[in-house]
Design a protein around this motif. Structure first.
Motif, PDB file in Angstrom:
ATOM      1  N   ARG A 628       0.564  -1.039  -0.080  1.00  0.00           N
ATOM      2  CA  ARG A 628       0.238  -0.314  -0.560  1.00  0.00           C
ATOM      3  C   ARG A 628       1.282   0.816   0.225  1.00  0.00           C
ATOM      4  O   ARG A 628       1.380   1.498   1.070  1.00  0.00           O
ATOM      5  CB  ARG A 628      -0.756  -0.055   0.645  1.00  0.00           C
ATOM      6  CG  ARG A 628      -2.216   0.760   1.243  1.00  0.00           C
ATOM      7  CD  ARG A 628      -2.865   0.845   2.833  1.00  0.00           C
ATOM      8  NE  ARG A 628      -4.191   1.866   2.699  1.00  0.00           N
ATOM      9  CZ  ARG A 628      -3.621   3.284   3.008  1.00  0.00           C
ATOM     10  NH1 ARG A 628      -2.856   3.563   3.402  1.00  0.00           N
ATOM     11  NH2 ARG A 628      -4.862   3.457   2.939  1.00  0.00           N
ATOM     12  N   SER A 629       1.405   1.559  -1.296  1.00  0.00           N
ATOM     13  CA  SER A 629       1.873   2.719  -1.378  1.00  0.00           C
ATOM     14  C   SER A 629       1.397   4.453  -0.838  1.00  0.00           C
ATOM     15  O   SER A 629       0.703   4.250  -1.018  1.00  0.00           O
ATOM     16  CB  SER A 629       1.907   3.438  -2.643  1.00  0.00           C
ATOM     17  OG  SER A 629       2.422   1.935  -3.456  1.00  0.00           O
ATOM     18  N   SER A 630       2.226   5.096  -0.495  1.00  0.00           N
ATOM     19  CA  SER A 630       2.003   6.736   0.357  1.00  0.00           C
ATOM     20  C   SER A 630       2.251   7.295  -0.721  1.00  0.00           C
ATOM     21  O   SER A 630       3.081   7.760  -1.512  1.00  0.00           O
ATOM     22  CB  SER A 630       2.027   6.922   0.842  1.00  0.00           C
ATOM     23  OG  SER A 630       2.036   5.814   2.827  1.00  0.00           O
ATOM     24  N   LEU A 631       0.835   8.367  -1.024  1.00  0.00           N
ATOM     25  CA  LEU A 631       0.943   9.804  -2.551  1.00  0.00           C
ATOM     26  C   LEU A 631       1.273  10.650  -1.518  1.00  0.00           C
ATOM     27  O   LEU A 631       0.447  10.849  -0.602  1.00  0.00           O
ATOM     28  CB  LEU A 631       0.244   9.148  -3.433  1.00  0.00           C
ATOM     29  CG  LEU A 631      -0.097   7.870  -4.068  1.00  0.00           C
ATOM     30  CD1 LEU A 631      -1.400   7.688  -4.829  1.00  0.00           C
ATOM     31  CD2 LEU A 631       1.349   7.230  -4.772  1.00  0.00           C
ATOM     32  N   LEU A 655       3.809  11.664  -5.957  1.00  0.00           N
ATOM     33  CA  LEU A 655       4.975  11.211  -5.836  1.00  0.00           C
ATOM     34  C   LEU A 655       5.233  10.357  -5.005  1.00  0.00           C
ATOM     35  O   LEU A 655       4.137  10.622  -3.741  1.00  0.00           O
ATOM     36  CB  LEU A 655       5.806  12.757  -5.524  1.00  0.00           C
ATOM     37  CG  LEU A 655       6.345  12.443  -4.809  1.00  0.00           C
ATOM     38  CD1 LEU A 655       7.766  12.771  -6.181  1.00  0.00           C
ATOM     39  CD2 LEU A 655       7.725  13.427  -3.783  1.00  0.00           C
ATOM     40  N   HIS A 656       5.340   8.933  -4.872  1.00  0.00           N
ATOM     41  CA  HIS A 656       5.672   7.718  -4.459  1.00  0.00           C
ATOM     42  C   HIS A 656       6.226   8.517  -3.279  1.00  0.00           C
ATOM     43  O   HIS A 656       7.188   8.946  -3.607  1.00  0.00           O
ATOM     44  CB  HIS A 656       6.047   6.985  -4.673  1.00  0.00           C
ATOM     45  CG  HIS A 656       5.022   6.208  -5.745  1.00  0.00           C
ATOM     46  ND1 HIS A 656       4.752   6.756  -7.074  1.00  0.00           N
ATOM     47  CD2 HIS A 656       3.898   4.784  -5.315  1.00  0.00           C
ATOM     48  CE1 HIS A 656       3.409   5.326  -7.441  1.00  0.00           C
ATOM     49  NE2 HIS A 656       3.818   4.110  -6.252  1.00  0.00           N
ATOM     50  N   ILE A 657       5.867   8.472  -1.472  1.00  0.00           N
ATOM     51  CA  ILE A 657       6.886   8.434  -0.810  1.00  0.00           C
ATOM     52  C   ILE A 657       7.310   7.422   0.334  1.00  0.00           C
ATOM     53  O   ILE A 657       6.365   6.158  -0.101  1.00  0.00           O
ATOM     54  CB  ILE A 657       6.183   9.752   0.359  1.00  0.00           C
ATOM     55  CG1 ILE A 657       4.997   9.363  -0.088  1.00  0.00           C
ATOM     56  CG2 ILE A 657       6.563  11.118  -1.169  1.00  0.00           C
ATOM     57  CD1 ILE A 657       4.583  10.885   1.463  1.00  0.00           C
ATOM     58  N   GLU A 696      -2.228   4.036  -3.095  1.00  0.00           N
ATOM     59  CA  GLU A 696      -2.354   2.946  -4.136  1.00  0.00           C
ATOM     60  C   GLU A 696      -1.787   1.994  -3.849  1.00  0.00           C
ATOM     61  O   GLU A 696      -0.607   1.586  -3.302  1.00  0.00           O
ATOM     62  CB  GLU A 696      -1.846   3.529  -5.687  1.00  0.00           C
ATOM     63  CG  GLU A 696      -1.676   3.126  -5.819  1.00  0.00           C
ATOM     64  CD  GLU A 696      -2.072   3.801  -7.154  1.00  0.00           C
ATOM     65  OE1 GLU A 696      -2.078   3.022  -8.601  1.00  0.00           O
ATOM     66  OE2 GLU A 696      -1.690   4.868  -7.626  1.00  0.00           O
ATOM     67  N   VAL A 697      -2.570   1.028  -3.598  1.00  0.00           N
ATOM     68  CA  VAL A 697      -2.285  -0.332  -3.830  1.00  0.00           C
ATOM     69  C   VAL A 697      -1.915  -0.741  -4.753  1.00  0.00           C
ATOM     70  O   VAL A 697      -2.264  -1.281  -5.666  1.00  0.00           O
ATOM     71  CB  VAL A 697      -3.574  -1.390  -3.570  1.00  0.00           C
ATOM     72  CG1 VAL A 697      -3.110  -2.916  -3.121  1.00  0.00           C
ATOM     73  CG2 VAL A 697      -3.987  -1.450  -2.380  1.00  0.00           C
ATOM     74  N   GLU A 698      -0.404  -1.285  -4.668  1.00  0.00           N
ATOM     75  CA  GLU A 698       0.670  -2.096  -5.616  1.00  0.00           C
ATOM     76  C   GLU A 698       1.232  -3.153  -5.793  1.00  0.00           C
ATOM     77  O   GLU A 698       1.514  -3.336  -4.684  1.00  0.00           O
ATOM     78  CB  GLU A 698       1.428  -0.803  -6.803  1.00  0.00           C
ATOM     79  CG  GLU A 698       1.919  -0.286  -5.891  1.00  0.00           C
ATOM     80  CD  GLU A 698       1.944   1.424  -6.692  1.00  0.00           C
ATOM     81  OE1 GLU A 698       1.701   1.691  -7.573  1.00  0.00           O
ATOM     82  OE2 GLU A 698       2.454   2.008  -6.251  1.00  0.00           O
TER      83      GLU A 698
END
Ligand code: ANZ
Length: 925
Positions: A628-631, A655-657, A696-698
Motif C-alpha cells: 500500500r503505497s503512500s502518495l 509522488l510516491h513517498i 495506491e495498492v500495487e
C-alpha cells in the motif's frame, strides 16, 4: 529452561521456543519413526539481494500450518527449505563488480535464513539444499547423464537406456522402431554396422533425451552475448538498448515432447488448481488434425501444411508460408524476389510473441508462385506472412479465409478470394470460425457435419496418398543451454567433436574460476575464458551451462536424502516419502517449473529411480500480498504539497513517498523534509492541522517505497501475531494488500488468550477442575470448525474461529486447565510459540508439537435444554426453556402456564396452539 511469565512477553517467549526447537531438533524428520509420512513443501526461493518482504512468507506460513497440523495428526512430516541459488541477478552482480556470484549468493542466503528462522517455521534445517553447491549439482549433472543415455520408446511409452537402442540397431536397424526422434531416414542392421563411429554417434544424437540441436538465439553484437527472451524489449537489449538479432547456434535440448501426452493426461491424476492445469494444457497445446501436401505449379516441390480443419479443404483460396520456410527462395518468381527478401528480413527479427499478438498489422508478400488444389486443381497464390510461425506445424498453412480469422484478415487486406464451405446458420459476410455446421460447396463432403467431415476428409487424403492424420503440440523440446557463467556446467567433453559424457564417478564437474564474468564476446559462455579447465587430456569441455530450472526440477527428491554421497536419493528413502503431498508456491511457476519437474519425475520413474510418476500430489497457489503505497500531491511547477482531499483544486502530480514517514495516512512533515535534499524547503497545504496522503495498492517494491519487512513487524508485534495476521488477511489463494495497522486485532486476541491463564494482576488463574459442560460445548464446536477449515484449507476463517473460541471461553470465565491445554494444541499450527508456552505453564516438560490434535466429540454439542420463543398472534412475546427431550404436550403446557401468557389470554381460552418441536410455539388468541 525459563521462568514463568505473568505478562505476555512475546519477545522472550518466542526467542526461548525457537531456541528450544533448534536445540532439540524438534522438526527433524525421521524415516524410522514407523509413522505414516507426509511431505509438505514450499517452492524454494531465489535468494535475492533485497531479502524477504511481508508478501513472501504468506505461502511459508500456510504450509507451516499444514506441516504442524499433520504432526499433531500423527504423521511423520518432512518440511524442508533450501535455495534456488543460480540466477541472473547474481550473474549481473558478478559482471558489474568482478566478484564471484557465489559469495554474493551466500550472503543473501544468510539473510534469508535469518529471516525465515524469525518466523518460527518448523523446517528441518538439517536438510537445507542449495542448487549452486557442487555436492548438489553433482546430482543435477548425474540426471543429465541419464537423460543423455536414454531414448524414448513410443511403442512401450517409456524411456529406456540407450544401450537397448544400440542393440536394437545392431539387430534390426531402425526399421521396427517407434521412437521419439528427429531422425527420418531408415537403416538396416547391416547399414548400422557399416557406419563409422562418427555417423553412429550423430544418429544416436537424434534419439537421446538430452541432445544437441540447432536453434535460434537472441544475439546482441554490442554486448557480445546471447540474451534471454525477458532481456529483449522490442528488438533491443533491455540493458543498453542495443539491437538484438536472431542467430543460429548449437544448443543442448531436452526431449520433453516425448512426454507431451503423458504430461497432459496425467493432469487428471493430481489435485491442482484447475487454472494451473489449464495453463499447462495450453502450454502443451495439443491439436489434432491432418498434414497434407499441395503441389507447386511448375516446380517439382510440394508444400506440406498442418490443419486442424481438413473438412474445409474446398474453402482453400490461397497458401501462406512462414517467411523462414525453406521453400520460399526456391519458388519465388524473379519479379517478386526483391520484396520477398526484404520482407523476410523484417520478419526474422520480430519475436514470436510479437508475431502472434499483432493482429492489427497485417503484413505479407506474394511469392509469384501458385500451388494446385489437390481436388480441384485450382491455382492458389502462395504468399508469405509472419502470422505463420516457422516452428509450428509445418510452417505453412492452407488458408481458408471464410472460416479462419487470421486468414480472413489477410484475404481482406490483400483482396484475395473467399469461399464459404460451412453453413453455421450465420450470414455469409464475415469470418465464420464456428466448429459446428453443415458442409456445402464441398463435393463429397456436402451435407456432412463438421466433426464427421473431418474424419471423411482425413480418410480421403490418406487414400489419395497426399496426407495423414496428425497430432501437433505447441510445446517445443526444451532449450537446455545458457551462455552464462552462473549455472551448472555440463558433464560433457568433446572428443574429436563428438560429445561424450564425463563418467559419473568424476562428478561433479565444478565451475572453474574465471578472470571475468563477462560473456566471451564470441557468443560462447564466460566459461570459455577458463582455458586450462576447457582443455582436458580427454578433449574439450562444453562451456555452456544449464538453465535456471535444472536444479529446481528435482530438488524435492534431494530433501529426502540430502547428505547421501552415493546416490541422489536412496531407494528406501524415496519409497518411504513417495511424492510431495502438499506443495505451495506462486502461480508464476505454473508452466516452466511445474512442467519441467513433472517431466524429470516421469523420466526418473521410467528409468526406475523413483516410484511415483508425479512429483506434487496436491498444489496450492498462494496469492500475492501487495503493497500500500503512500502518495503526496505536489502542485505542478512548485515545491508545495497539498493534502489529499484538497488536491482537486490544483493541478498536481502524485509522488510516491516512503511509507515509514506516514502514520494512518498522516504525513510526518519533518521526516519528509529530511528525506531528500530537494524536499527540505517544501511547503504544505494542510487539512486542519494534518497533511493527509493518498494511497495506491500495487506491487510491493523498493521502487514504490512501500516495502514492509517481516523483521519490523515481528519486532513490534511478535511472530505469532505476524503469523496469525498473514493468515487472517483473506483466502490464501487471493491477492490482497498489506496494512500493518490491521495487526492490532490479532495482537489483542493474543493478550485476551493470555488472560485465560494470568489475571491482569499477574496471578496464575488456571485451575485443575473438571470441565464444565458449557466450556466443553464451546471447545468442541471450535475443534469441529477448525478441523473442517484446515482440511478445506480455509486458513483465514481458522483465525476467526480462534477469536470466537477465546471470546466465548473468556465470557464463561473458563480457566480449566484441561480445556486450556486443548486450546493450546488447537492454536499451535498458527501461533506455535504462545501455544508451547501455555502448554508448559499447564505443567508439561516436553514440547507440544507431536501431541495428538483434539478429537471432536459430537456428544458435547447435544443440547440438554431448548429455548422456545412463544409468539402470540404472530409476534414473539416471551421465551421458555424446556428440557430438550420434552414432548409437544409438555411444551404446550409450559407455554400456557407461563406468567406472561396470563396477560395475553386474560382469562380466555386460546383459539389455537401450534408447537414446532425444537423451534417455536405459536398461540392464536
Ligand atoms: C485450415 C483452417 C481452416 C485452419 C479453418 C483453421 C480454421 P492450432 O489449433 O493452434 O493447432 N496453422 C497451422 N500451422 C500454423 C503456423 N505455423 N502458424 C500459424 N498458423 C498455423 O491451429 C492449427 C491451425 O492454425 C491450422 O488449421 C492452420 O489453419 C493454422 F477454418 O488450416 B487451419
Amino acid at each position: 529452561m525459563q521462568k514463568l511469565m505473568s505478562e505476555y512477553n512475546f519477545k522472550e517467549i518466542e526467542a526461548n521456543w525457537q531456541k528450544y526447537w533448534e536445540e532439540n531438533s524438534t522438526f527433524q524428520a525421521d524415516e524410522n519413526s514407523g509413522k505414516q509420512p507426509y511431505y509438505v513443501l514450499d517452492m524454494f526461493p531465489y535468494p535475492s539481494g533485497a531479502g524477504l518482504h511481508v508478501g513472501h512468507p504468506l505461502g511459508y506460513i500456510a504450509s507451516d500450518v499444514i506441516a504442524r497440523f499433520h504432526r499433531h495428526k500423527g504423521y511423520e512430516v518432512l518440511h524442508p527449505m533450501g535455495y534456488d541459488a543460480f540466477g541472473l541477478p547474481a550473474e549481473q552482480y558478478a559482471i558489474e563488480t568482478g566478484n564471484h556470484p557465489g559469495s554474493f549468493t551466500d550472503q543473501n542466503i544468510e539473510r534469508y535464513r535469518k529471516q525465515l528462522k524469525m518466523i518460527g517455521l518448523s523446517y528441518d534445517w538439517s536438510r537445507e539444499v542449495k542448487t549452486s553447491d557442487p555436492q548438489y549439482y553433482k546430482w543435477t549433472q548425474w540426471i543429465f547423464n541419464q537423460l543423455f543415455d536414454s531414448w524414448y520408446d513410443e511403442k512401450a511409452n517409456v524411456a529406456k537406456p540407450i544401450e537397448i537402442l544400440i542393440s536394437e540397431f545392431h539387430s534390426t536397424g531402425n526399421l521396427n522402431l517407434q521412437a521419439n526422434t528427429s531422425y527420418s531416414e531408415s537403416f538396416t542392421a547391416i547399414q548400422w554396422e557399416e557406419y563409422d563411429n562418427n555417423t553412429q554417434q550423430k544418429i544416436l544424437m537424434h534419439y537421446r533425451l538430452a541432445y544437441l540441436g540447432v536453434s535460434e538465439v537472441n544475439w546482441c553484437e554490442e554486448l557480445g552475448t546471447v540474451l534471454a527472451n525477458e532481456e529483449v524489449k522490442d528488438g533491443l537489449s533491455e540493458r543498453g538498448g542495443y539491437p538484438v538479432i536472431k542467430k543460429e547456434m548449437t544448443q543442448w535440448f531436452l526431449r520433453i515432447l516425448a512426454y507431451a501426452d503423458r504430461l497432459l493426461v496425467d493432469l487428471n491424476k493430481i489435485d491442482w488448481p484447475e487454472a494451473t492445469k489449464e495453463m499447462q494444457r495450453n502450454w502443451i497445446g495439443k491439436s489434432q488434425g491432418a498434414e497434407l501436401q499441395f503441389e507447386v505449379e511448375n516446380h517439382n516441390q510440394r508444400i506440406k501444411v498442418f490443419t486442424t480443419r481438413p473438412d474445409t479443404i474446398f474453402g482453400v483460396t490461397f497458401m501462406v508460408l512462414a517467411p523462414e520456410h525453406e521453400l520460399v527462395l526456391s519458388i519465388v518468381s524473379d519479379s517478386q524476389k526483391e520484396s520477398v527478401i526484404e520482407y523476410t528480413q523484417y520478419a526474422r527479427n520480430r519475436s514470436q510473441r510479437d508475431r502472434m499478438a499483432d493482429v492489427k498489422n497485417i503484413t505479407g508478400v506474394f511469392t509469384g508462385a501458385y500451388a494446385l488444389h489437390p481436388y480441384t486443381s485450382e491455382r492458389l497464390p502462395i504468399w508469405i506472412s509472419d502470422y505463420v510461425l516457422a516452428d509450428y506445424g509445418t510452417g505453412a498453412v492452407m488458408a481458408v479465409p471464410a472460416h479462419d480469422t487470421r486468414d480472413y484478415g489477410f484475404a481482406k487486406q490483400f483482396q484475395l478470394s473467399i469461399t464459404y464451405v460451412v453453413d453455421a446458420g450465420l450470414p455469409l459476410d464475415s469470418c465464420i470460425d464456428s466448429k459446428a455446421g453443415t458442409l456445402f460447396n464441398s463435393d463429397f463432403l456436402n451435407g456432412l457435419q463438421v466433426a464427421d467431415a473431418v474424419k471423411v476428409a482425413i480418410n480421403s487424403i490418406k487414400e489419395k496418398n497426399i496426407g495423414i492424420g496428425k497430432v501437433n503440440y505447441k510445446l517445443r523440446d526444451a532449450n537446455f543451454s545458457r551462455q552464462r557463467y552462473w549455472g551448472e556446467p555440463f558433464p560433457i567433453v568433446y572428443q574429436n567433436g563428438v560429445p561424450t559424457l564425463v563418467d559419473t564417478k568424476y562428478l561433479p564437474v565444478s565451475l572453474p574460476n574465471v578472470d571475468s564474468y563477462l560473456p566471451s564476446g564470441t557468443g560462447e559462455s564466460p566459461l570459455a575464458r577458463a582455458e586450462s579447465w576447457v582443455n582436458t587430456p580427454n578433449g574439450v569441455r562444453e562451456t555452456d551451462t544449464m538453465p535456471g530450472w535444472a536444479g529446481s526440477s528435482w530438488y524435492f527428491l534431494r530433501y529426502m536424502d540430502p547428505h547421501n554421497e552415493e546416490v541422489f536419493c536412496s531407494p528406501e528413502r524415496e519409497a518411504y516419502w513417495g511424492n510431495v503431498d502438499f506443495y505451495i508456491g506462486g502461480s508464476e511457476h505454473a508452466t516452466v517449473h511445474l512442467l519441467f519437474a513433472r517431466f524429470w519425475q516421469k523420466f526418473l520413474f521410467d528409468r526406475g529411480f523413483v516410484t511415483k510418476d508425479e512429483p506434487f500430489q496436491k498444489l496450492i497457489n498462494q496469492g500475492m500480498i501487495q503493497g500500500r503505497s503512500s502518495l503526496a500531491y505536489r502542485i505542478n511547477k512548485t515545491n508545495t504539497f497539498v493534502s489529499a482531499n484538497l488536491k482537486d483544486n490544483y493541478e498536481t502530480t502524485a509522488l510516491h513517498i516512503d511509507i515509514s514517514m506516514v502514520d494512518n495516512d498522516v504525513l510526518h512533515l519533518d521526516s519528509f523534509r529530511n528525506w531528500r535534499k530537494e524536499y527540505k524547503d517544501s511547503e504544505f497545504i494542510l487539512e486542519g492541522d494534518k497533511f493527509i496522503c493518498g494511497y495506491e495498492v500495487e506491487k510491493m517494491s523498493k521502487r514504490w517505497y512501500n516495502v514492509v519487512t517481516p523483521d519490523e513487524v515481528i519486532s513490534k508485534y511478535g511472530c505469532d501475531a505476524f503469523r496469525l495476521y498473514e493468515m487472517f488477511l483473506g483466502p490464501i489463494e487471493s491477492s490482497k494488500p498489506w496494512e500493518t495497522k490491521g495487526i492490532d486485532g490479532v495482537s489483542r486476541f493474543l493478550k485476551k488468550l493470555w488472560g485465560l491463564i494470568y489475571s491482569t494482576e499477574g496471578k496464575l488463574v488456571l485451575v485443575d477442575e473438571p470441565e464444565k459442560p458449557e466450556d466443553q460445548k464451546i471447545l468442541h464446536k471450535g475443534i469441529k470448525k477448525l478441523t473442517d477449515d484446515i482440511n478445506r484449507f480455509s486458513l483465514n476463517t481458522c483465525v476467526s474461529n480462534y477469536m470466537i473460541l477465546v471470546n466465548e471461553l473468556t465470557a464463561n470465565s473458563c480457566h480449566t486447565k484441561s480445556i486450556i491445554e486443548q486450546l493450546a494444541i488447537l492454536l499451535s499450527p498458527f501461533a506455535p510459540h504462545v501455544s508451547e508456552e501455555i502448554w508448559k505453564i499447564c505443567g508439561h516438560t516436553q514440547g507440544l508439537s507431536t501431541i495428538p490434535y483434539p478429537v471432536f466429540n459430537p456428544d458435547f454439542l447435544i443440547e440438554s435444554e431448548i429455548e422456545y420463543p412463544v409468539s402470540v398472534n404472530g409476534k414473539t412475546r416471551f421465551k421458555i426453556v424446556v428440557a430438550a427431550d420434552a414432548g409437544a404436550d409438555a411444551v404446550k403446557q409450559m407455554a400456557l402456564q407461563h406468567i406472561e401468557m396470563g396477560k395475553w389470554l386474560a382469562g380466555k381460552e386460546p383459539k389455537k396452539i401450534i408447537v414446532v418441536t425444537g423451534r417455536i410455539v405459536n398461540v392464536v388468541v
